[in-house]
Motif scaffolding. Structure first.
Motif: not given
Ligand code: RIB
Length: 295
Positions: A9-10, A86-91, A105-107, A109-116
């Protein structure tokens, strides 16, 4: 069938320019606009507008309410989206006078996906559902593996293409959705028949949707090749045209079959490129059908 999209989501910052800036150049911008975007968000909205039941999983920053609301307003379930610090992803998107773009593209919060989160989300879906992935979030390989364990079919749009992708468990993908650049990175080939030839050898259990911009779109499904040309239209902004195509194709393939799904997706993409912005340019199913009737 439920569609789960584990995707980005950006916030798109769209700069209107004469031409996309080259190395060493400084260029004046005639207009700056902000739009909701991200390949994940765009594809979820395209699927939903085309009539599918869509669940979006992902991660936004504390000010990500605007992105969640955009999905909700378009009928997408957002209960699997985490809010992080974390800041939102943006483009950063340059759109030139011909409607062509270049994107950074700046990742975020999109790069905060966890295994849980992955486990919590996937356990709500089963083998009758379909998973959509792009390459704008972290843990794509883990999601592919875990979805495969649950017999969930995965549609993968390897964009943006990075070196890491070739180490993902790609033999577990049901559908690849690629443009010419991504097809080349995947197969080393540039001509459609050669792309399909190498693809079938490497991934015998997978199908491919190949979008070639103004040269139309091909599909290799169960060993059979399909093609649909583009619909000519005045091009304002090509951002999210591929995402629109993907959403309309997969929302229609079961009910209309491959050829009609390609046709509907081509119409929807033609409408999207005639409008500004990413998700806001995606038409409704009714608009796409009317566009075809009027051709
Ligand atoms: O596919 C278009 C999208 O790519 C934009 O909305 C931008 O956010 C980038 O992710």
């Amino acid at each position: 069938m439920k569609c789960l999209n584990f995707g980005s989501l950006n916030i798109d910052m769209v700069y209107s320019v004469d031409h996309c800036v080259n190395e060493g150049e400084t260029e004046a911008v005639s207009k700056l606009e902000y739009f909701p975007g991200g390949k994940g968000l765009n594809q979820s909205i395209a699927l939903a507008k085309a009539g599918a039941e869509v669940y979006h999983a992902g991660s936004v920053g504390k000010d990500g309410g605007i992105l969640i609301n955009e999905l909700k307003n378009n009928g997408v379930d957002t209960s699997f989206i985490n809010t992080t610090d974390c800041p939102n992803g943006h483009a950063v998107i340059q759109v030139d006078k011909n409607g062509q773009n270049s994107i950074l593209v700046f990742g975020g919060a999109n790069h905060r996906i966890t295994s849980e989160q992955i486990d919590r989300v996937l356990c709500e879906f089963s083998d009758s559902d379909i998973l959509f992935l792009q390459n704008e979030i972290n843990a794509v390989d883990e999601i592919i593996d875990k979805a495969y364990e649950r017999n969930i079919k995965t549609v993968f749009n390897p964009s943006p293409f990075t070196e890491k992708i070739m180490n993902y468990p790609l033999d577990k993908i049901s559908w690849f959705v690629v443009n010419e650049t991504e097809a080349f990175r995947l197969t080393g080939e540039t001509q459609t028949d050669k792309i399909f030839g190498v693809f079938k050898e490497r991934y015998p259990n997978s199908d491919m949707l190949l979008t070639l911009g103004e040269n139309g779109a091909y599909c290799l499904y169960k060993g059979q090749k399909y093609f649909h040309p583009i619909y000519n239209t005045s091009v304002v902004d090509t951002t999210a045209a591929g995402d629109t195509f993907l959403g309309f194709f997969f929302a229609n393939i079961q009910s209309r079959g491959v050829s009609e799904a390609l046709k509907t997706a081509s119409a929807a993409a033609a409408i999207a490129v005639s409008r500004n912005g990413a998700s806001v340019s995606i038409p409704t199913a009714g608009e796409a059908d009317k566009f075809i009737r009027n051709k």
